[in-house]
Design a protein around this motif. Structure first.
Motif, PDB file in Angstrom:
ATOM      1  N   SER A 275      43.087  47.652 -46.462  1.00  0.00           N
ATOM      2  CA  SER A 275      43.027  47.953 -47.887  1.00  0.00           C
ATOM      3  C   SER A 275      42.666  46.692 -48.655  1.00  0.00           C
ATOM      4  CB  SER A 275      44.357  48.498 -48.398  1.00  0.00           C
ATOM      5  OG  SER A 275      44.279  48.681 -49.801  1.00  0.00           O
ATOM      6  N   ILE A 276      41.537  46.759 -49.353  1.00  0.00           N
ATOM      7  CA  ILE A 276      41.105  45.668 -50.227  1.00  0.00           C
ATOM      8  C   ILE A 276      40.833  46.230 -51.621  1.00  0.00           C
ATOM      9  CG2 ILE A 276      40.296  44.002 -48.514  1.00  0.00           C
ATOM     10  CD1 ILE A 276      37.551  45.270 -48.659  1.00  0.00           C
TER      11      ILE A 276
ATOM     12  N   GLU B 130      35.421  37.905 -53.140  1.00  0.00           N
ATOM     13  CA  GLU B 130      34.612  38.212 -51.968  1.00  0.00           C
ATOM     14  C   GLU B 130      35.527  38.341 -50.767  1.00  0.00           C
ATOM     15  OE1 GLU B 130      31.765  35.078 -51.443  1.00  0.00           O
ATOM     16  OE2 GLU B 130      33.241  33.675 -50.747  1.00  0.00           O
ATOM     17  N   PHE B 131      35.050  39.117 -49.809  1.00  0.00           N
ATOM     18  CA  PHE B 131      35.789  39.294 -48.565  1.00  0.00           C
ATOM     19  C   PHE B 131      34.776  39.179 -47.455  1.00  0.00           C
ATOM     20  CE2 PHE B 131      37.901  41.657 -45.172  1.00  0.00           C
ATOM     21  CZ  PHE B 131      39.158  41.089 -45.220  1.00  0.00           C
TER      22      PHE B 131
ATOM     23  N   THR C 207      32.470  42.173 -55.666  1.00  0.00           N
ATOM     24  CA  THR C 207      31.208  42.625 -56.244  1.00  0.00           C
ATOM     25  C   THR C 207      30.213  43.074 -55.174  1.00  0.00           C
ATOM     26  OG1 THR C 207      30.360  40.357 -56.270  1.00  0.00           O
ATOM     27  CG2 THR C 207      31.422  41.151 -58.287  1.00  0.00           C
ATOM     28  N   HIS C 208      30.504  42.788 -53.908  1.00  0.00           N
ATOM     29  CA  HIS C 208      29.631  43.176 -52.795  1.00  0.00           C
ATOM     30  C   HIS C 208      30.454  43.849 -51.711  1.00  0.00           C
ATOM     31  CE1 HIS C 208      27.369  39.902 -54.721  1.00  0.00           C
ATOM     32  NE2 HIS C 208      26.323  40.634 -54.391  1.00  0.00           N
ATOM     33  N   MET C 209      29.787  44.666 -50.924  1.00  0.00           N
ATOM     34  CA  MET C 209      30.447  45.294 -49.789  1.00  0.00           C
ATOM     35  C   MET C 209      30.818  44.223 -48.776  1.00  0.00           C
ATOM     36  SD  MET C 209      30.982  48.487 -49.956  1.00  0.00           S
ATOM     37  CE  MET C 209      31.323  48.815 -48.250  1.00  0.00           C
ATOM     38  N   PRO C 210      32.027  44.272 -48.257  1.00  0.00           N
ATOM     39  CA  PRO C 210      32.415  43.329 -47.203  1.00  0.00           C
ATOM     40  C   PRO C 210      31.580  43.551 -45.945  1.00  0.00           C
ATOM     41  CG  PRO C 210      34.321  44.432 -48.142  1.00  0.00           C
ATOM     42  CD  PRO C 210      33.106  45.140 -48.656  1.00  0.00           C
ATOM     43  N   GLU C 211      31.578  42.551 -45.091  1.00  0.00           N
ATOM     44  CA  GLU C 211      30.853  42.643 -43.821  1.00  0.00           C
ATOM     45  C   GLU C 211      31.815  42.323 -42.680  1.00  0.00           C
ATOM     46  OE1 GLU C 211      27.552  39.983 -44.045  1.00  0.00           O
ATOM     47  OE2 GLU C 211      26.835  40.863 -45.909  1.00  0.00           O
ATOM     48  N   GLY C 212      31.460  42.691 -41.491  1.00  0.00           N
ATOM     49  CA  GLY C 212      32.239  42.313 -40.322  1.00  0.00           C
ATOM     50  C   GLY C 212      33.512  43.106 -40.121  1.00  0.00           C
ATOM     51  N   PHE C 213      33.437  44.432 -40.301  1.00  0.00           N
ATOM     52  CA  PHE C 213      34.600  45.269 -40.069  1.00  0.00           C
ATOM     53  C   PHE C 213      34.889  45.370 -38.570  1.00  0.00           C
ATOM     54  CE2 PHE C 213      32.850  47.322 -44.014  1.00  0.00           C
ATOM     55  CZ  PHE C 213      33.894  46.970 -44.847  1.00  0.00           C
TER      56      PHE C 213
END
Length: 175
Positions: A62-63, A48-49, A69-75
């Motif tokens: 770059s991740i 997770e990120f 398994t889920h889209m990261p949040e807080g870009f």
């Protein structure tokens, strides 16, 4: 875990932590590096990120090739390019201008994505190569008026005439 304490108070702009077997990142880790522009965490073991990146200088993240398994949040709103291909993200992916207001380039290929909801007026390059469960050209909730480069290789293509939805398109990859 990643420890950036040694870099706090420095002018570090670029960190490449590719292939370091990193499994987790403490919340707020990179926010202590206000000059960070480039962060590469590819080819680790991140599941997770959830790092809310509150960085006003960051333009590249770059991740890719992790275990997400889920889209990261807080870009960060300053992000111009994000690479997250070859993870384990599945289901519906939603990306819009409130999350990524200045984004130019996204690579989310090689995922088990079944639907994309994209509203990114600034995006010029998109790679969904290897997302073989979607017919990208038929997706109803895609608004990419500035798109010039599109890679839809290994995707379902049932009507190539729909490419006309992207009048600025210069490069199309369908290998």
């Amino acid at each position: 875990s990643v420890d950036v304490d040694a870099f706090v108070g420095t002018n570090i702009e670029k960190i490449d932590l590719q292939e370091n077997s990193i499994e987790s990142i403490e919340l707020g880790t990179f926010n202590r590096l206000p000059n960070l522009r480039y962060l590469k965490l590819a080819e680790n073991n991140l599941q997770e990120f959830r790092e809310p990146l509150d960085l006003t200088q960051m333009t590249y993240l770059s991740i890719s090739r992790n275990e997400l398994t889920h889209m990261p949040e807080g870009f960060p709103s300053t992000l111009l390019e994000i690479s997250m291909q070859d993870n384990k993200i599945e289901g519906t992916v939603r990306l819009d201008a409130t999350m990524l207001p200045n984004i130019l380039d996204i690579d989310i290929g090689d995922q088990e994505i079944t639907d994309l909801i994209l509203d990114l007026p600034t995006l010029v390059e998109l790679d969904v190569d290897g997302c073989d469960q979607i017919d990208f050209l038929k997706l109803p909730n895609v608004n990419l008026p500035a798109l010039t480069n599109l890679d839809i290789g290994d995707s379902i293509i049932t009507d190539l005439s729909l490419i006309s939805k992207y009048p600025l398109l210069e490069t199309l990859e369908i290998d």
